[in-house]
Design a protein around this motif. Structure first.
Motif, short mmCIF file in Angstrom:
data_model
loop_
_atom_site.label_atom_id
_atom_site.label_comp_id
_atom_site.label_asym_id
_atom_site.label_seq_id
_atom_site.Cartn_x
_atom_site.Cartn_y
_atom_site.Cartn_z
N PRO A 63 0.83 -1.20 0.00
CA PRO A 63 0.00 0.00 0.00
C PRO A 63 0.87 1.26 0.00
N ASP A 64 0.28 2.39 -0.35
CA ASP A 64 1.00 3.66 -0.30
C ASP A 64 0.77 4.26 1.08
N VAL A 65 1.79 4.20 1.93
CA VAL A 65 1.65 4.64 3.32
C VAL A 65 2.58 5.80 3.67
N THR A 66 3.31 6.32 2.70
CA THR A 66 4.24 7.42 2.96
C THR A 66 3.47 8.63 3.47
N GLY A 67 3.96 9.24 4.55
CA GLY A 67 3.32 10.40 5.14
C GLY A 67 2.29 10.08 6.20
N ARG A 68 1.94 8.81 6.36
CA ARG A 68 0.93 8.42 7.34
C ARG A 68 1.56 8.11 8.70
N ASN A 69 0.73 8.12 9.72
CA ASN A 69 1.14 7.68 11.04
C ASN A 69 1.47 6.19 10.95
N SER A 105 9.38 7.02 4.20
CA SER A 105 9.67 6.33 2.94
C SER A 105 9.27 4.87 3.07
N GLN A 106 9.18 4.23 1.94
CA GLN A 106 8.80 2.81 1.94
C GLN A 106 9.49 2.09 0.80
N TYR A 107 9.70 0.81 1.02
CA TYR A 107 10.28 -0.04 -0.02
C TYR A 107 9.61 -1.40 0.08
N PRO A 108 9.14 -1.96 -0.99
CA PRO A 108 9.16 -1.53 -2.38
C PRO A 108 8.09 -0.46 -2.63
N LYS A 109 8.01 -0.03 -3.89
CA LYS A 109 7.07 1.04 -4.23
C LYS A 109 5.63 0.53 -4.14
N PRO A 110 4.66 1.43 -3.97
CA PRO A 110 3.25 1.02 -3.86
C PRO A 110 2.79 0.22 -5.07
N ALA A 119 8.16 -5.84 3.62
CA ALA A 119 7.99 -4.40 3.38
C ALA A 119 8.84 -3.67 4.41
N THR A 120 9.55 -2.64 3.97
CA THR A 120 10.41 -1.85 4.86
C THR A 120 9.93 -0.42 4.87
N LEU A 121 9.71 0.11 6.06
CA LEU A 121 9.24 1.48 6.21
C LEU A 121 10.30 2.31 6.93
N GLY A 122 10.66 3.44 6.35
CA GLY A 122 11.57 4.39 6.98
C GLY A 122 10.73 5.36 7.80
N THR A 134 16.90 11.06 -2.07
CA THR A 134 17.17 11.20 -3.50
C THR A 134 16.32 10.25 -4.31
N ASP A 135 16.05 9.05 -3.77
CA ASP A 135 15.19 8.06 -4.43
C ASP A 135 13.97 7.86 -3.56
N PRO A 136 12.79 8.29 -3.99
CA PRO A 136 11.60 8.18 -3.15
C PRO A 136 11.18 6.74 -2.87
N ASP A 137 11.63 5.77 -3.67
CA ASP A 137 11.27 4.38 -3.44
C ASP A 137 12.21 3.67 -2.48
N ALA A 138 13.31 4.29 -2.16
CA ALA A 138 14.32 3.64 -1.31
C ALA A 138 14.16 4.09 0.14
N VAL A 139 14.51 3.22 1.04
CA VAL A 139 14.53 3.54 2.45
C VAL A 139 15.96 3.87 2.82
N ALA A 140 16.18 5.09 3.26
CA ALA A 140 17.55 5.50 3.64
C ALA A 140 17.95 4.81 4.92
N VAL A 141 19.07 4.14 4.92
CA VAL A 141 19.57 3.47 6.11
C VAL A 141 20.82 4.18 6.56
N PRO A 142 20.81 4.75 7.79
CA PRO A 142 21.97 5.49 8.27
C PRO A 142 23.18 4.59 8.46
#
Length: 142
Positions: A63-69, A105-110, A119-122, A134-142
């Motif tokens: 699902p598209d969950v970017t920006g949600r609680n 952010s989320q991976y993979p894309k919706p 599913a991985t959620l940043g 830089t890539d909206p489909d990628a989850v940045a890992v510090p």
């Protein structure tokens, strides 16, 4: 045996006597409608000159969950899907209370099939801002 015991016994006996008939009547009344409902797709396929092949069940979709609680985002996933969370705020914190976090952010894309995938959620805390990605489909890992 008292009068109360006799009444209870009679009521139970009466119920036992009529219960099988009630069930049989209900089955006889419902069965034709159920058979017509099940037979309709096959009849339509036969009329069209095709056979009704079963369609393979699709797996759960991302699902598209970017920006949600985060708590609401987790509710959007199918129960068969494993969901990992990562703190993308740079502090590598663990999520203990999902209601205090939001999805950046989320991976993979919706829309991606999640069968056999994780599913991985940043996420960051609700009061924090999401880091620029830089890539909206990628989850940045510090």
């Amino acid at each position: 045996m008292t009068a109360k015991d006799t009444a209870t016994t009679d009521t139970k006996g009466l119920f036992r006597a009529f219960a099988p008939r009630r069930i049989a009547v209900a089955v006889v009344a419902i069965l034709p409608a159920a058979l017509l409902t099940l037979a309709a797709p096959a009849a339509q396929a036969a009329a069209a000159g095709t056979t009704a092949d079963p369609v393979p069940a699709a797996g759960p979709l991302m699902p598209d969950v970017t920006g949600r609680n985060l708590l609401g985002a987790l509710g959007a996933f199918d129960g068969r899907t494993r969901v990992d969370t990562r703190d993308v705020g740079g502090e590598q914190r663990r999520v203990l209370w999902p209601a205090n976090w939001k999805v950046c952010s989320q991976y993979p894309k919706p829309g991606t099939d999640l069968t056999g995938r994780t599913a991985t959620l940043g996420v960051v805390k609700n009061a924090e801002t999401c880091p620029a990605a830089t890539d909206p489909d990628a989850v940045a890992v510090p």
